[in-house]
Design a protein around this motif. Structure first.
Motif, mmCIF file in Angstrom:
data_model
loop_
_atom_site.group_PDB
_atom_site.id
_atom_site.type_symbol
_atom_site.label_atom_id
_atom_site.label_comp_id
_atom_site.label_asym_id
_atom_site.label_seq_id
_atom_site.Cartn_x
_atom_site.Cartn_y
_atom_site.Cartn_z
ATOM 1 N N THR A 1 4.081 5.581 -5.393
ATOM 2 C CA THR A 1 5.206 5.019 -5.399
ATOM 3 C C THR A 1 5.087 4.307 -3.982
ATOM 4 N N VAL A 2 4.448 4.876 -3.125
ATOM 5 C CA VAL A 2 4.262 4.440 -1.577
ATOM 6 C C VAL A 2 3.559 3.289 -1.736
ATOM 7 N N SER A 3 2.349 3.337 -2.706
ATOM 8 C CA SER A 3 1.299 2.117 -2.954
ATOM 9 C C SER A 3 2.180 1.072 -3.335
ATOM 10 N N ARG A 4 2.868 1.464 -4.403
ATOM 11 C CA ARG A 4 3.506 0.308 -5.106
ATOM 12 C C ARG A 4 4.349 -0.598 -4.145
ATOM 13 N N VAL A 5 4.904 0.203 -3.402
ATOM 14 C CA VAL A 5 5.971 -0.603 -2.170
ATOM 15 C C VAL A 5 4.886 -1.191 -1.283
ATOM 16 N N LEU A 6 4.043 -0.661 -0.907
ATOM 17 C CA LEU A 6 2.975 -1.459 0.163
ATOM 18 C C LEU A 6 2.411 -2.752 -0.616
ATOM 19 N N ASN A 7 2.221 -2.487 -1.550
ATOM 20 C CA ASN A 7 1.425 -3.835 -2.347
ATOM 21 C C ASN A 7 2.336 -4.631 -3.083
ATOM 22 N N GLU A 8 3.484 -4.475 -2.653
ATOM 23 C CA GLU A 8 4.543 -5.357 -3.474
ATOM 24 C C GLU A 8 4.722 -5.585 -4.910
ATOM 25 N N MET B 1 13.621 0.832 -0.472
ATOM 26 C CA MET B 1 14.515 1.200 0.927
ATOM 27 C C MET B 1 14.021 2.374 1.535
ATOM 28 N N ALA B 2 14.059 3.714 0.890
ATOM 29 C CA ALA B 2 13.687 4.979 1.313
ATOM 30 C C ALA B 2 11.904 4.979 2.033
ATOM 31 N N VAL B 3 11.254 4.108 1.302
ATOM 32 C CA VAL B 3 9.682 4.361 1.680
ATOM 33 C C VAL B 3 9.718 3.322 2.987
ATOM 34 N N MET B 4 10.286 2.353 2.876
ATOM 35 C CA MET B 4 10.286 1.345 4.083
ATOM 36 C C MET B 4 10.964 1.884 5.364
ATOM 37 N N ALA B 5 11.922 2.899 5.145
ATOM 38 C CA ALA B 5 12.372 3.521 6.058
ATOM 39 C C ALA B 5 11.427 4.865 6.874
ATOM 40 N N LEU C 1 -0.790 7.926 3.700
ATOM 41 C CA LEU C 1 0.301 7.687 2.526
ATOM 42 C C LEU C 1 0.897 9.159 2.143
ATOM 43 N N GLU C 2 0.054 10.255 2.366
ATOM 44 C CA GLU C 2 0.907 11.555 1.873
ATOM 45 C C GLU C 2 2.034 11.852 2.867
ATOM 46 N N GLN C 3 1.879 11.561 4.143
ATOM 47 C CA GLN C 3 2.787 11.707 5.113
ATOM 48 C C GLN C 3 4.235 10.985 4.862
ATOM 49 N N ILE C 4 3.992 9.616 4.495
ATOM 50 C CA ILE C 4 5.073 8.755 4.123
ATOM 51 C C ILE C 4 5.718 9.049 2.775
ATOM 52 N N ALA C 5 4.701 9.522 1.856
ATOM 53 C CA ALA C 5 5.587 10.099 0.469
ATOM 54 C C ALA C 5 6.546 11.251 0.761
ATOM 55 N N GLU D 1 8.665 2.854 8.860
ATOM 56 C CA GLU D 1 9.024 2.493 10.072
ATOM 57 C C GLU D 1 9.118 3.793 10.841
ATOM 58 N N SER D 2 9.929 4.803 10.451
ATOM 59 C CA SER D 2 9.953 5.913 11.129
ATOM 60 C C SER D 2 8.499 6.686 11.835
ATOM 61 N N LEU D 3 7.583 6.292 10.899
ATOM 62 C CA LEU D 3 6.311 7.073 11.029
ATOM 63 C C LEU D 3 5.387 6.028 11.930
ATOM 64 N N GLY D 4 5.995 5.006 11.945
ATOM 65 C CA GLY D 4 5.335 3.861 12.822
ATOM 66 C C GLY D 4 3.945 3.301 11.778
ATOM 67 N N TYR D 5 4.059 3.336 10.690
ATOM 68 C CA TYR D 5 3.076 2.859 9.924
ATOM 69 C C TYR D 5 2.454 1.262 10.082
ATOM 70 N N GLU D 6 1.374 0.981 10.390
ATOM 71 C CA GLU D 6 0.749 -0.166 10.354
ATOM 72 C C GLU D 6 -0.176 -0.414 9.403
ATOM 73 N N ARG D 7 -0.249 -1.300 8.609
ATOM 74 C CA ARG D 7 -1.301 -1.500 7.776
ATOM 75 C C ARG D 7 -2.450 -1.776 8.197
#
Length: 95
Positions: A19-26, A36-40, A6-10, A43-49
């Protein structure tokens, strides 16, 4: 590759971990641009829930009543059914 945290994505998206958590949990409260910035970044970090964190919903609505002898309480679940269609929920009762 190590899972993105989460920290890396943020950091990459320039937002807070909340904010990342809000995006992940819709959740609401995130602008389209920030989402869109969080989603990008995801994707670039290869995040898989992780599968253990994926939403789990059984679509049940619970209702607790103080007593069943009072005629008003047993009829409450029947009166709440019209609000359930379209939500994916279904009322249930247990004794």
């Amino acid at each position: 590759m190590m899972a993105a945290r989460l920290e890396q994505i943020a950091r990459q998206a320039g937002v807070s971990k909340a904010t990342v958590s809000r995006v992940l949990n819709e959740r609401p409260g995130v602008s389209a641009r920030t989402r869109m910035a969080v989603m990008a970044a995801l994707e670039s970090l290869g995040y898989e829930r992780p599968s253990t964190l994926r939403p789990r919903s059984f679509g049940l609505v619970g209702l607790i009543v103080p007593e069943l002898q009072n005629p008003i309480f047993p009829s409450t679940p029947r009166s709440s059914r019209p609000t359930s269609p379209g939500t994916g929920s279904r009322p249930c009762s247990a004794r």
